[in-house]
Design a protein around this motif. Structure first.
Motif, PDB file in Angstrom:
ATOM      1  N   GLU A 235       0.835  -1.210   0.000  1.00 43.56           N
ATOM      2  CA  GLU A 235       0.000   0.000   0.000  1.00 43.56           C
ATOM      3  C   GLU A 235       0.870   1.262   0.000  1.00 43.56           C
ATOM      4  O   GLU A 235       1.983   1.250   0.537  1.00 43.56           O
ATOM      5  N   ALA A 236       0.321   2.327  -0.597  1.00 43.47           N
ATOM      6  CA  ALA A 236       1.043   3.607  -0.604  1.00 43.47           C
ATOM      7  C   ALA A 236       0.857   4.279   0.756  1.00 43.47           C
ATOM      8  O   ALA A 236      -0.252   4.307   1.290  1.00 43.47           O
ATOM      9  N   ILE A 237       1.949   4.806   1.302  1.00 43.94           N
ATOM     10  CA  ILE A 237       1.863   5.529   2.572  1.00 43.94           C
ATOM     11  C   ILE A 237       1.926   7.024   2.269  1.00 43.94           C
ATOM     12  O   ILE A 237       2.881   7.490   1.637  1.00 43.94           O
ATOM     13  N   LEU A 238       0.926   7.746   2.715  1.00 49.33           N
ATOM     14  CA  LEU A 238       0.919   9.198   2.537  1.00 49.33           C
ATOM     15  C   LEU A 238       0.942   9.879   3.899  1.00 49.33           C
ATOM     16  O   LEU A 238       0.192   9.480   4.811  1.00 49.33           O
ATOM     17  N   GLU A 239       1.799  10.868   4.029  1.00 48.02           N
ATOM     18  CA  GLU A 239       1.813  11.659   5.267  1.00 48.02           C
ATOM     19  C   GLU A 239       0.896  12.854   5.051  1.00 48.02           C
ATOM     20  O   GLU A 239       1.092  13.652   4.132  1.00 48.02           O
ATOM     21  N   ILE A 240      -0.157  12.891   5.867  1.00 46.47           N
ATOM     22  CA  ILE A 240      -1.133  13.979   5.744  1.00 46.47           C
ATOM     23  C   ILE A 240      -1.255  14.642   7.110  1.00 46.47           C
ATOM     24  O   ILE A 240      -1.593  13.969   8.091  1.00 46.47           O
ATOM     25  N   ASN A 241      -0.956  15.914   7.196  1.00 43.48           N
ATOM     26  CA  ASN A 241      -0.968  16.658   8.461  1.00 43.48           C
ATOM     27  C   ASN A 241      -0.214  15.905   9.564  1.00 43.48           C
ATOM     28  O   ASN A 241      -0.715  15.740  10.680  1.00 43.48           O
ATOM     29  N   GLY A 242       0.945  15.387   9.213  1.00 43.09           N
ATOM     30  CA  GLY A 242       1.795  14.725  10.211  1.00 43.09           C
ATOM     31  C   GLY A 242       1.391  13.287  10.531  1.00 43.09           C
ATOM     32  O   GLY A 242       2.079  12.608  11.290  1.00 43.09           O
ATOM     33  N   GLU A 243       0.304  12.805   9.934  1.00 43.24           N
ATOM     34  CA  GLU A 243      -0.111  11.419  10.209  1.00 43.24           C
ATOM     35  C   GLU A 243       0.110  10.535   8.992  1.00 43.24           C
ATOM     36  O   GLU A 243      -0.050  10.995   7.859  1.00 43.24           O
ATOM     37  N   LEU A 244       0.449   9.260   9.235  1.00 40.66           N
ATOM     38  CA  LEU A 244       0.667   8.348   8.108  1.00 40.66           C
ATOM     39  C   LEU A 244      -0.601   7.563   7.798  1.00 40.66           C
ATOM     40  O   LEU A 244      -1.230   7.002   8.700  1.00 40.66           O
ATOM     41  N   ASN A 245      -1.001   7.586   6.521  1.00 44.67           N
ATOM     42  CA  ASN A 245      -2.208   6.864   6.084  1.00 44.67           C
ATOM     43  C   ASN A 245      -1.822   5.922   4.954  1.00 44.67           C
ATOM     44  O   ASN A 245      -1.006   6.280   4.100  1.00 44.67           O
ATOM     45  N   ALA A 246      -2.452   4.722   4.925  1.00 47.12           N
ATOM     46  CA  ALA A 246      -2.123   3.731   3.881  1.00 47.12           C
ATOM     47  C   ALA A 246      -3.273   3.618   2.886  1.00 47.12           C
ATOM     48  O   ALA A 246      -4.447   3.629   3.275  1.00 47.12           O
ATOM     49  N   TYR A 247      -2.946   3.500   1.603  1.00 55.19           N
ATOM     50  CA  TYR A 247      -3.963   3.368   0.546  1.00 55.19           C
ATOM     51  C   TYR A 247      -3.657   2.142  -0.303  1.00 55.19           C
ATOM     52  O   TYR A 247      -2.549   1.982  -0.808  1.00 55.19           O
ATOM     53  N   ALA A 248      -4.662   1.273  -0.454  1.00 58.86           N
ATOM     54  CA  ALA A 248      -4.459   0.023  -1.204  1.00 58.86           C
ATOM     55  C   ALA A 248      -4.561   0.243  -2.704  1.00 58.86           C
ATOM     56  O   ALA A 248      -3.974  -0.494  -3.493  1.00 58.86           O
ATOM     57  N   SER A 249      -5.342   1.250  -3.120  1.00 58.77           N
ATOM     58  CA  SER A 249      -5.469   1.473  -4.565  1.00 58.77           C
ATOM     59  C   SER A 249      -5.545   2.968  -4.821  1.00 58.77           C
ATOM     60  O   SER A 249      -5.884   3.745  -3.927  1.00 58.77           O
ATOM     61  N   GLY A 250      -5.260   3.344  -6.036  1.00 57.60           N
ATOM     62  CA  GLY A 250      -5.302   4.767  -6.371  1.00 57.60           C
ATOM     63  C   GLY A 250      -4.375   5.064  -7.520  1.00 57.60           C
ATOM     64  O   GLY A 250      -3.679   4.182  -8.022  1.00 57.60           O
ATOM     65  N   GLU A 251      -4.415   6.324  -7.930  1.00 61.56           N
ATOM     66  CA  GLU A 251      -3.556   6.745  -9.031  1.00 61.56           C
ATOM     67  C   GLU A 251      -2.952   8.103  -8.698  1.00 61.56           C
ATOM     68  O   GLU A 251      -3.689   9.034  -8.357  1.00 61.56           O
ATOM     69  N   ILE A 252      -1.645   8.179  -8.777  1.00 64.43           N
ATOM     70  CA  ILE A 252      -0.981   9.453  -8.488  1.00 64.43           C
ATOM     71  C   ILE A 252      -1.134  10.357  -9.709  1.00 64.43           C
ATOM     72  O   ILE A 252      -0.767   9.980 -10.825  1.00 64.43           O
ATOM     73  N   LYS A 253      -1.712  11.524  -9.488  1.00 61.92           N
ATOM     74  CA  LYS A 253      -1.998  12.426 -10.618  1.00 61.92           C
ATOM     75  C   LYS A 253      -0.950  13.529 -10.766  1.00 61.92           C
ATOM     76  O   LYS A 253      -0.548  13.860 -11.852  1.00 61.92           O
ATOM     77  N   HIS A 254      -0.610  14.160  -9.640  1.00 58.93           N
ATOM     78  CA  HIS A 254       0.327  15.290  -9.711  1.00 58.93           C
ATOM     79  C   HIS A 254       1.331  15.169  -8.588  1.00 58.93           C
ATOM     80  O   HIS A 254       1.055  14.572  -7.555  1.00 58.93           O
ATOM     81  N   PHE A 255       2.467  15.787  -8.797  1.00 57.26           N
ATOM     82  CA  PHE A 255       3.409  15.861  -7.691  1.00 57.26           C
ATOM     83  C   PHE A 255       4.220  17.140  -7.801  1.00 57.26           C
ATOM     84  O   PHE A 255       4.308  17.750  -8.854  1.00 57.26           O
ATOM     85  N   ARG A 256       4.758  17.556  -6.680  1.00 58.98           N
ATOM     86  CA  ARG A 256       5.683  18.694  -6.673  1.00 58.98           C
ATOM     87  C   ARG A 256       6.697  18.461  -5.567  1.00 58.98           C
ATOM     88  O   ARG A 256       6.476  17.639  -4.676  1.00 58.98           O
ATOM     89  N   GLU A 257       7.823  19.170  -5.631  1.00 62.46           N
ATOM     90  CA  GLU A 257       8.861  19.027  -4.597  1.00 62.46           C
ATOM     91  C   GLU A 257       8.250  19.398  -3.252  1.00 62.46           C
ATOM     92  O   GLU A 257       7.538  20.395  -3.146  1.00 62.46           O
ATOM     93  N   ALA A 258       8.524  18.561  -2.217  1.00 59.90           N
ATOM     94  CA  ALA A 258       8.013  18.895  -0.881  1.00 59.90           C
ATOM     95  C   ALA A 258       8.794  20.078  -0.330  1.00 59.90           C
ATOM     96  O   ALA A 258       9.975  20.229  -0.622  1.00 59.90           O
ATOM     97  N   LYS A 259       8.101  20.938   0.456  1.00 65.82           N
ATOM     98  CA  LYS A 259       8.796  22.114   1.012  1.00 65.82           C
ATOM     99  C   LYS A 259       9.592  21.684   2.245  1.00 65.82           C
ATOM    100  O   LYS A 259       9.243  20.736   2.895  1.00 65.82           O
TER     101      LYS A 259
END
Ligand code: BTN
Length: 259
Positions: A235-259
């Motif tokens: 699963e993809a791990i995304l850090e959202i507001n300091g918390e780690l969330n796992a996603y089993a499916s999805g599609e990455i649409k956009h990205f940019r350099e993290a600040k």
């Protein structure tokens, strides 16, 4: 045209027990693999074509390939994995394809879940399909599409700015039969010998977009977060507001350099 005689000889030598099934032209090697499965060929088959006319991608995507230039093949197997490990199959497949490309001294990266990137452009895709029986995987088809010797000018306009091929990114024509065997050898070994932690580590080492801010569409939701790699279920791990969330499916649409 692919030299099927040479592929069979290499397979017999390195992987006895595996056979190829070649179609000069076929709609989709994944669909053909399931047709053969229905006819009673249950495992240990590599289905390959020189001309895939309706290649299927993940979700609603299609897979475009230039006849005679790339690799479009599917592996029909009975993996020694439980149903809840099905998400690991595409991860193992992605790591294996990247390994084979890296052996050619071409830096390959993986975009979750399993796009193969060279110079941030897509050069390969993987479509895994499994049949589940109770808590087991009764059969799986791993479909791999790789742009090998294709010229980008032959591609449909809409993917010309995002796709590439091994030839396009290196200027070198590559031997498709050798590459097929290299991918298969890696995949067969990783499916047999992998440890979850090693395969996850390997994926994260080759992972594109690690620590980048991304937008992902998963089901009906659009999620923004920092991509932290994958976990032991693929699963993809995304850090959202300091918390780690796992996603089993999805599609990455956009990205940019993290600040
Ligand atoms: C994706 O990137 O969305 C996955 C593409 C998978 C394409 C391969 S080509 C061989 C096999 N047969 C298919 O119809 N699809 C897979």
């Amino acid at each position: 045209m692919l030299d099927t005689g040479r592929i069979s000889t290499l397979l017999n030598h390195h992987h006895p027990g595996w056979k190829i099934h070649y179609y000069p032209s076929v709609t989709s090697t994944n669909t053909a693999a399931w047709d053969l499965y229905k006819q009673g060929l249950k495992s240990n088959l590599i289905i390959i074509t020189d001309n895939q006319t309706s290649g299927r991608g993940r979700g609603k995507h299609t897979w475009h390939s230039q006849p005679g230039e790339g690799l479009t093949f599917s592996i029909l197997l009975q993996p020694d994995l439980s149903a809840d490990q099905a998400g690991l199959i595409p991860i193992i497949a992605g790591v294996s394809v990247a390994e084979a490309i890296k052996k050619l001294n071409i830096p390959a990266y993986l975009k979750w879940p399993n796009d193969i990137l060279i110079n941030s452009r897509k050069t390969g895709g993987i479509l895994c399909e499994s049949r589940i029986a109770g808590s087991d995987i009764s059969a799986a088809v791993i479909g791999i599409g790789l742009n090998v010797n294709d010229e980008l000018s032959s591609y449909p306009e809409e993917i010309r700015t995002t796709a590439t091929s091994l030839y396009q990114s290196t200027g070198i024509t590559h031997d498709r039969e050798d590459l097929l065997i290299a991918v298969f050898t890696s995949l067969e070994r990783n499916l047999r010998d992998y440890s979850v932690s090693e395969i996850v580590q390997e994926w994260n080492r080759s992972g594109a977009l690690i620590n980048k801010s991304i937008t992902m569409v998963s089901g009906n939701s659009t999620i923004n977060g920092k991509f932290k790699g994958i976990n032991g279920k693929g699963e993809a791990i995304l850090e959202i507001n300091g918390e780690l969330n796992a996603y089993a499916s999805g599609e990455i649409k956009h990205f940019r350099e993290a600040k």
